[in-house]
Design an enzyme around this catalytic site. Structure first.
Site, PDB file in Angstrom:
ATOM      1  N   CYS A  42      15.138   8.151  32.716  1.00 45.70           N
ATOM      2  CA  CYS A  42      14.147   7.090  32.767  1.00 45.70           C
ATOM      3  C   CYS A  42      14.554   5.786  33.374  1.00 45.70           C
ATOM      4  CB  CYS A  42      13.110   7.013  31.650  1.00 45.70           C
ATOM      5  SG  CYS A  42      13.758   6.750  29.992  1.00 45.70           S
ATOM      6  N   HIS A 132      11.228   4.838  26.058  1.00 46.71           N
ATOM      7  CA  HIS A 132      11.061   4.965  27.505  1.00 46.71           C
ATOM      8  C   HIS A 132      11.186   3.731  28.235  1.00 46.71           C
ATOM      9  CE1 HIS A 132       9.666   7.015  31.234  1.00 46.71           C
ATOM     10  NE2 HIS A 132       8.468   6.216  31.299  1.00 46.71           N
TER      11      HIS A 132
END
Length: 333
Positions: A42, A132
């Site tokens: 990510c 994330h």
């Protein structure tokens, strides 16, 4: 916030699924956005979603070719292309230590086992604990949120290059406020322009200007010595990454050159003194940035270093000396 142009922000948080209804129906033309289709990618996806939307930036041959090749793709296909892009994969994986790889393998095994058993509650709990990275940046007059786990990018409102940080601020604050007090685990990273190339360019212009002023001073008084001030450079300097080519390529406005050629001897000396003072400041800033680069390189080298063998050797020696039980008792106590 840095005084250099901020191209985008990367926000790190504990992932929670967002409202899909706010996403664009399709990725707008001219916008480069990729989905994250691989685990533990990510941050790299967030970086690529920013740099591939910065107008006029020099991406280098590898990234430029990749952007041009994938521009017609859908976000999902771009994500797959990232997974097969050896240039990015090599750099991304170079920061993974053996323990990181083992943890990643264990996570994949756990996820596969969870899906096989159909334990959705456990899977949801694990997803909530996953960190994330997402990106925010201004593109085409809009502030965009780029989340690789969402199908499409999300427009957050109209903005300009000057006010987009003010627009993104309440969005980030709202996100952080949605978590419990004990879940305050966030980080915000800014992707900014490296000031070093511009500083070296300014130094090249400075040195070229002093060369011209010295030439003018010699023409006015051939017997006079060239300006000689302590610690002032009048040519290339490898320690500052300043080359002869940089100096020769420096452009000085014609109106300034005309002034240098027609000013009085006294004014000429004033110019020399003033530009010399400016040079001292430029050299100091260049050295600061060079030190910052070295620190970043040292941190990256340390991040890549695998301490596992040293730790295992240390534990083995402690076991041989029968010290582990004593340490375990102290920890338990």
């Amino acid at each position: 916030m840095s005084s250099n142009p901020v191209y985008g922000l990367i926000f790190l948080f504990r992932w929670r699924e967002d409202n899909d209804g706010k996403q664009e129906a399709t990725c707008p033309d001219g916008l480069w956005f990729a989905n994250q289709t691989a685990n533990n990618a990510c941050a790299s996806v967030a970086l690529l979603n920013i740099v591939n939307n910065i107008p006029g930036i020099d991406l280098g041959e590898n990234l430029r070719s990749f952007k041009e090749f994938t521009m017609p793709f859908t976000p999902a296909l771009r994500g797959d292309a990232i997974n097969n892009f050896e240039f990015v994969k090599r750099i991304h994986n170079s920061y993974a230590r053996k323990m990181d790889i083992l943890n990643s393998d264990l996570q994949l095994k756990t996820e596969a086992t969870t899906r096989k058993k159909g334990t959705k509650g456990q899977a949801a709990e694990e997803s909530d604990a996953t960190f994330h990275f997402i990106a925010f940046m201004p593109v085409m007059g809009q502030l965009w949120k780029f989340d690789g786990l969402e199908r499409q990018p999300r427009a957050l409102g109209e903005c300009s290059e000057d006010d987009w940080l003010e627009l993104v601020k309440p969005n980030l604050l709202d996100r952080m406020a949605a978590y419990e007090e004990e879940e305050i685990e966030f980080s915000i990273l800014g992707l900014v322009r490296d000031p070093l190339p511009d500083l070296i360019h300014d130094l090249a212009v400075n040195v070229r200007t002093l060369e011209i002023l010295n030439e003018r001073a010699t023409a006015l008084c051939p017997s006079s010595d060239t300006l000689a001030l302590d610690e002032i450079i009048l040519g290339p300097d490898p320690s500052l990454s300043l080359t002869r080519e940089d100096i020769d390529a420096a452009v000085i406005p014609q109106v300034t050159l005309d002034d240098y050629q027609t000013c009085s001897d006294e004014k000429l000396r004033e110019y020399q003194q003033m530009i010399s003072r400016v040079q001292r400041g430029l050299r100091a800033r260049i050295r600061e940035e060079q030190q910052s680069h070295r620190s970043d390189d040292e941190y990256a080298a340390g991040r890549r270093f695998d301490y596992g063998p040293a730790v295992r050797t240390w534990l083995r020696r402690l076991a041989q000396k029968q010290q582990l039980q004593e340490l375990s008792a102290l920890v338990a106590y």
